[in-house]
Design a protein around this motif. Structure first.
Motif, PDB file in Angstrom:
ATOM      1  N   UNK A  26       0.892  -1.229   0.072  1.00  0.00           N
ATOM      2  CA  UNK A  26       0.035  -0.105  -0.112  1.00  0.00           C
ATOM      3  C   UNK A  26       0.880   1.392   0.023  1.00  0.00           C
ATOM      4  N   UNK A  27       2.034   1.334   0.755  1.00  0.00           N
ATOM      5  CA  UNK A  27       2.644   2.510   0.811  1.00  0.00           C
ATOM      6  C   UNK A  27       3.484   2.907  -0.441  1.00  0.00           C
ATOM      7  N   UNK A  28       3.624   1.640  -1.137  1.00  0.00           N
ATOM      8  CA  UNK A  28       4.311   1.949  -2.430  1.00  0.00           C
ATOM      9  C   UNK A  28       3.479   2.670  -3.589  1.00  0.00           C
ATOM     10  N   UNK A  29       2.198   2.905  -3.334  1.00  0.00           N
ATOM     11  CA  UNK A  29       1.347   3.466  -4.228  1.00  0.00           C
ATOM     12  C   UNK A  29       0.842   4.942  -3.337  1.00  0.00           C
ATOM     13  N   UNK A  30       0.374   4.582  -2.414  1.00  0.00           N
ATOM     14  CA  UNK A  30      -0.616   5.548  -1.628  1.00  0.00           C
ATOM     15  C   UNK A  30       0.433   6.929  -1.395  1.00  0.00           C
ATOM     16  N   UNK A  80      -5.622  -7.379  12.256  1.00  0.00           N
ATOM     17  CA  UNK A  80      -6.314  -7.362  10.690  1.00  0.00           C
ATOM     18  C   UNK A  80      -6.117  -5.746  10.153  1.00  0.00           C
ATOM     19  N   UNK A  81      -5.452  -5.109  10.952  1.00  0.00           N
ATOM     20  CA  UNK A  81      -4.982  -3.545  10.425  1.00  0.00           C
ATOM     21  C   UNK A  81      -3.983  -3.376   9.407  1.00  0.00           C
ATOM     22  N   UNK A  82      -3.580  -4.477   9.128  1.00  0.00           N
ATOM     23  CA  UNK A  82      -2.483  -4.482   8.100  1.00  0.00           C
ATOM     24  C   UNK A  82      -2.894  -3.789   6.933  1.00  0.00           C
ATOM     25  N   UNK A  83      -2.491  -2.835   6.353  1.00  0.00           N
ATOM     26  CA  UNK A  83      -3.121  -2.215   5.372  1.00  0.00           C
ATOM     27  C   UNK A  83      -3.877  -2.745   4.047  1.00  0.00           C
ATOM     28  N   UNK A  88      -6.923   0.462   5.456  1.00  0.00           N
ATOM     29  CA  UNK A  88      -6.486   1.726   5.959  1.00  0.00           C
ATOM     30  C   UNK A  88      -4.840   1.711   6.130  1.00  0.00           C
ATOM     31  N   UNK A  89      -4.413   3.013   5.821  1.00  0.00           N
ATOM     32  CA  UNK A  89      -2.930   3.305   5.957  1.00  0.00           C
ATOM     33  C   UNK A  89      -2.799   4.145   7.095  1.00  0.00           C
ATOM     34  N   UNK A  90      -1.886   3.840   8.007  1.00  0.00           N
ATOM     35  CA  UNK A  90      -1.871   4.832   9.258  1.00  0.00           C
ATOM     36  C   UNK A  90      -0.361   5.076   9.449  1.00  0.00           C
ATOM     37  N   UNK A 108      -2.051   9.952  10.484  1.00  0.00           N
ATOM     38  CA  UNK A 108      -3.110  10.215   9.756  1.00  0.00           C
ATOM     39  C   UNK A 108      -3.264   8.772   9.362  1.00  0.00           C
ATOM     40  N   UNK A 109      -4.660   8.411   9.469  1.00  0.00           N
ATOM     41  CA  UNK A 109      -5.533   7.420   9.120  1.00  0.00           C
ATOM     42  C   UNK A 109      -5.952   7.741   7.655  1.00  0.00           C
ATOM     43  N   UNK A 110      -5.708   6.766   6.718  1.00  0.00           N
ATOM     44  CA  UNK A 110      -5.924   7.206   5.243  1.00  0.00           C
ATOM     45  C   UNK A 110      -6.764   5.935   4.976  1.00  0.00           C
ATOM     46  N   UNK A 111      -8.110   6.204   4.583  1.00  0.00           N
ATOM     47  CA  UNK A 111      -8.740   5.093   3.945  1.00  0.00           C
ATOM     48  C   UNK A 111      -8.539   4.885   2.563  1.00  0.00           C
ATOM     49  N   UNK A 112      -7.976   3.546   2.109  1.00  0.00           N
ATOM     50  CA  UNK A 112      -7.665   3.541   0.758  1.00  0.00           C
ATOM     51  C   UNK A 112      -8.946   3.263   0.030  1.00  0.00           C
TER      52      UNK A 112
END
Length: 184
Positions: A26-30, A80-83, A88-90, A108-112
């Motif tokens: 997720x971090x590689x895109x978001x 289960x919170x792994x993005x 979600x990306x926190x 920041x809690x981002x909804x993907x």
């Protein structure tokens, strides 16, 4: 000899040995990456991202070797919170020119895109796990950004500079002391 702890470790904790990225990218895109070594805009997949993950993992840039989302650091976050599982990306976020003092440094809690984390309760569980210290927490659904912590009464007094009622004075003073450096 004592080594200096980085700000992310101080605020979020060390990287947890029992949590790994696995297939999550997720971090590689978001995220925006803007370092001398490597740059990419937010919402754009990294040029090195392939179907198998990072195509240059063994020699990836320093930022990619040292940055970890909050799920990798905050033990109180649900498993289960792994993005890639939660939608979600926190992360700890730094804004160079914040609109207010509670944006300069925050979680920041981002909804993907496509996330159902609000409907299934994961967003509430994640927010509960990070809204427990003197660090502002924002939630973004991609369209809006909302302050989730501190609560609205405290935030109103912190941002306006108005005197706080007796029951909030200590909390408002603590937030002003820590985040006044970001005031415009």
């Amino acid at each position: 000899m004592e080594t200096e702890t980085d700000l992310e470790t101080t605020l979020l904790g060390p990287v947890l040995a029992d949590r790994s990225c696995g297939d999550c990218t997720a971090c590689c895109t978001v995220l925006t990456v803007n370092t001398p070594e490597f740059s990419k805009p937010a919402g754009t997949p990294c040029i090195h991202l392939s179907e198998q993950g990072c195509g240059i993992h063994a020699v990836r840039p320093r930022i990619c070797r040292t940055w970890f989302c909050a799920w990798r650091r905050v033990a109180a976050m649900p498993e289960g919170a792994r993005p890639d599982r939660s939608g979600l990306l926190v992360s700890l976020n730094f804004v160079q020119h914040p609109q207010n003092c509670l944006e300069g440094m925050s979680i920041t809690v981002r909804a993907l895109p496509g996330s159902d984390a609000i409907a299934n309760g994961m967003a509430a569980a994640v927010l509960d796990s990070v809204c427990d210290q003197l660090v502002p927490v924002w939630f973004s659904d991609g369209a809006e950004k909302m302050l989730m912590h501190p609560d609205s009464d405290v935030a109103r007094h912190v941002l306006s500079g108005t005197p706080a009622p007796a029951d909030l004075q200590d909390e408002v003073a603590a937030w002003r002391t820590r985040y006044g450096v970001f005031a415009a």
